[in-house]
Scaffold this motif. Structure first.
Motif, PDB file in Angstrom:
ATOM      1  N   SER A 159       0.827  -1.197   0.000  1.00 22.60           N
ATOM      2  CA  SER A 159       0.000   0.000   0.000  1.00 22.60           C
ATOM      3  C   SER A 159       0.866   1.253   0.000  1.00 22.60           C
ATOM      4  CB  SER A 159      -0.884  -0.003   1.255  1.00 22.60           C
ATOM      5  OG  SER A 159      -1.466   1.255   1.482  1.00 22.60           O
ATOM      6  N   MET A 160       0.299   2.339  -0.522  1.00 24.14           N
ATOM      7  CA  MET A 160       1.004   3.613  -0.444  1.00 24.14           C
ATOM      8  C   MET A 160       1.079   4.098   0.998  1.00 24.14           C
ATOM      9  SD  MET A 160       0.086   7.197  -2.388  1.00 24.14           S
ATOM     10  CE  MET A 160       0.239   6.400  -3.982  1.00 24.14           C
ATOM     11  N   TRP A 161       0.128   3.657   1.825  1.00 19.73           N
ATOM     12  CA  TRP A 161       0.065   4.111   3.213  1.00 19.73           C
ATOM     13  C   TRP A 161       0.280   2.919   4.127  1.00 19.73           C
ATOM     14  CZ3 TRP A 161       0.532   9.072   3.122  1.00 19.73           C
ATOM     15  CH2 TRP A 161       0.076   9.759   1.997  1.00 19.73           C
ATOM     16  N   GLU A 162       1.524   2.702   4.496  1.00 20.24           N
ATOM     17  CA  GLU A 162       1.949   1.524   5.236  1.00 20.24           C
ATOM     18  C   GLU A 162       1.901   1.730   6.745  1.00 20.24           C
ATOM     19  OE1 GLU A 162       3.435  -1.692   4.365  1.00 20.24           O
ATOM     20  OE2 GLU A 162       2.160  -1.273   2.643  1.00 20.24           O
ATOM     21  N   TYR A 163       1.905   0.614   7.476  1.00 16.93           N
ATOM     22  CA  TYR A 163       2.019   0.688   8.937  1.00 16.93           C
ATOM     23  C   TYR A 163       3.434   1.116   9.308  1.00 16.93           C
ATOM     24  CZ  TYR A 163       4.356  -3.874   8.535  1.00 16.93           C
ATOM     25  OH  TYR A 163       5.215  -4.898   8.204  1.00 16.93           O
ATOM     26  N   PRO A 164       3.611   1.837  10.414  1.00 19.79           N
ATOM     27  CA  PRO A 164       4.953   2.239  10.855  1.00 19.79           C
ATOM     28  C   PRO A 164       5.641   1.062  11.537  1.00 19.79           C
ATOM     29  CG  PRO A 164       3.349   3.057  12.391  1.00 19.79           C
ATOM     30  CD  PRO A 164       2.566   2.353  11.316  1.00 19.79           C
ATOM     31  N   ALA A 219      -3.867  -4.606   2.672  1.00 24.16           N
ATOM     32  CA  ALA A 219      -4.256  -3.633   3.687  1.00 24.16           C
ATOM     33  C   ALA A 219      -3.557  -2.295   3.503  1.00 24.16           C
ATOM     34  CB  ALA A 219      -3.940  -4.190   5.073  1.00 24.16           C
ATOM     35  N   SER A 220      -4.212  -1.268   3.991  1.00 23.87           N
ATOM     36  CA  SER A 220      -3.631   0.052   4.148  1.00 23.87           C
ATOM     37  C   SER A 220      -3.747   0.415   5.622  1.00 23.87           C
ATOM     38  CB  SER A 220      -4.368   1.068   3.268  1.00 23.87           C
ATOM     39  OG  SER A 220      -3.687   2.317   3.273  1.00 23.87           O
ATOM     40  N   TYR A 221      -3.214   1.587   6.023  1.00 22.59           N
ATOM     41  CA  TYR A 221      -3.046   1.833   7.452  1.00 22.59           C
ATOM     42  C   TYR A 221      -4.342   1.853   8.238  1.00 22.59           C
ATOM     43  CZ  TYR A 221      -4.217   6.869   7.322  1.00 22.59           C
ATOM     44  OH  TYR A 221      -4.846   8.075   7.210  1.00 22.59           O
TER      45      TYR A 221
END
Length: 269
Positions: free
Chosen positions: A163-168, A230-232
């Protein structure tokens, strides 16, 4: 990471997660917080997932052998150690984690913007350790030292169509420590679930069993993340799925050690 804004600029990138979780099992994440993008849900929402159980804990109790009881007490002693930035050992462990993660990059201080690169919420990782304690740092360091390839793969998100918006990475690691503590019921005098009792058998044979299970769980979580595309905003659902898969594997009849878990095969040294 830059902000991701809608028409009103309300969403923030995952690396800007606010406070970590606490161990009080507060299940009060509001939909407004999620919509507003404060990302506080990543900590508080997770405790709701972890507190769920398919078994009636109040009616179960498993007796321990003296060896298992001793191993549990030693692990519980580790759980009781809070991260303290004034303790030299804790400072050195934090520096060691940085060096393991970025061997070619010099760390400029224990409070620095550099920590955001690893996925801490701010310039001081100690604020994120409050929910998981010193053991959450020990878990990350064990992972880096014993499975460096998998550690680096997760740190840099090198596998899969992501995803472009990943988990930290770092904050997710602390969440995993917290989830395992709850799932295994490690703060109880004796286990009240079959999963917890099963884990203590492994712990009595391998004192690093909790750290090893942490590594397996982190890799499994990322595997689930990719499988679910998944995304964040999906982090909580991914953690719930990860927990359920881990519980199933721990209770398989042919599992006699953690290395027998199907998900162990995901780890690469």
């Amino acid at each position: 990471m830059d902000d991701r804004s809608g028409g009103d600029g309300s969403f923030v990138a995952v690396r800007r997660i606010s406070q970590g979780f606490d161990r009080s099992n507060t299940c009060q994440t509001s939909s407004a917080e999620v919509v507003a993008g404060s990302a506080a849900w990543l900590g508080r929402g997770l405790s709701c997932v972890c507190a769920q159980s398919t078994e009636d804990d109040s009616r179960q109790s498993f007796d321990l052998t003296p060896v298992q009881e001793d191993c549990l007490v030693r692990l519980q002693n580790r759980l009781d150690v809070a991260y303290d930035s004034s303790i030299p050992e804790h400072q050195e462990s934090l520096r060691a984690l940085w060096k393991a993660a970025y061997p070619e990059e010099e760390l400029h201080g224990l409070i620095t913007e550099q920590w955001k690169e690893m996925g801490w919420q701010g310039t001081d990782p100690s604020t994120d350790f409050r929910g998981g304690g010193f053991i959450s740092l020990e878990n990350l360091l064990y992972f880096a030292r014993n499975f460096p390839k998998s550690f680096q793969d997760l740190l840099w998100k090198q596998e899969g169509d992501r995803s472009m918006w990943e988990y930290p990475f770092a904050v997710a690691g602390v969440n995993i420590t917290f989830m395992l503590i709850q799932m295994l019921d490690l703060e109880a005098v004796k286990p009240r679930t079959l999963v917890g009792a099963t884990f203590l058998k492994f712990l009595s044979e391998n004192e690093s069993a909790f750290d090893l299970l942490y590594c397996i769980t982190f890799k499994l979580m990322d595997h689930q993340w990719l499988a679910m595309r998944a995304s964040y905003m999906d982090f909580n659902a991914v953690m719930k799925s990860t927990r359920h898969q881990l519980e199933r594997e721990l209770l398989e009849e042919n599992i006699t050690r953690l290395e027998d878990l199907p998900s162990y095969a995901l780890l690469a040294r």
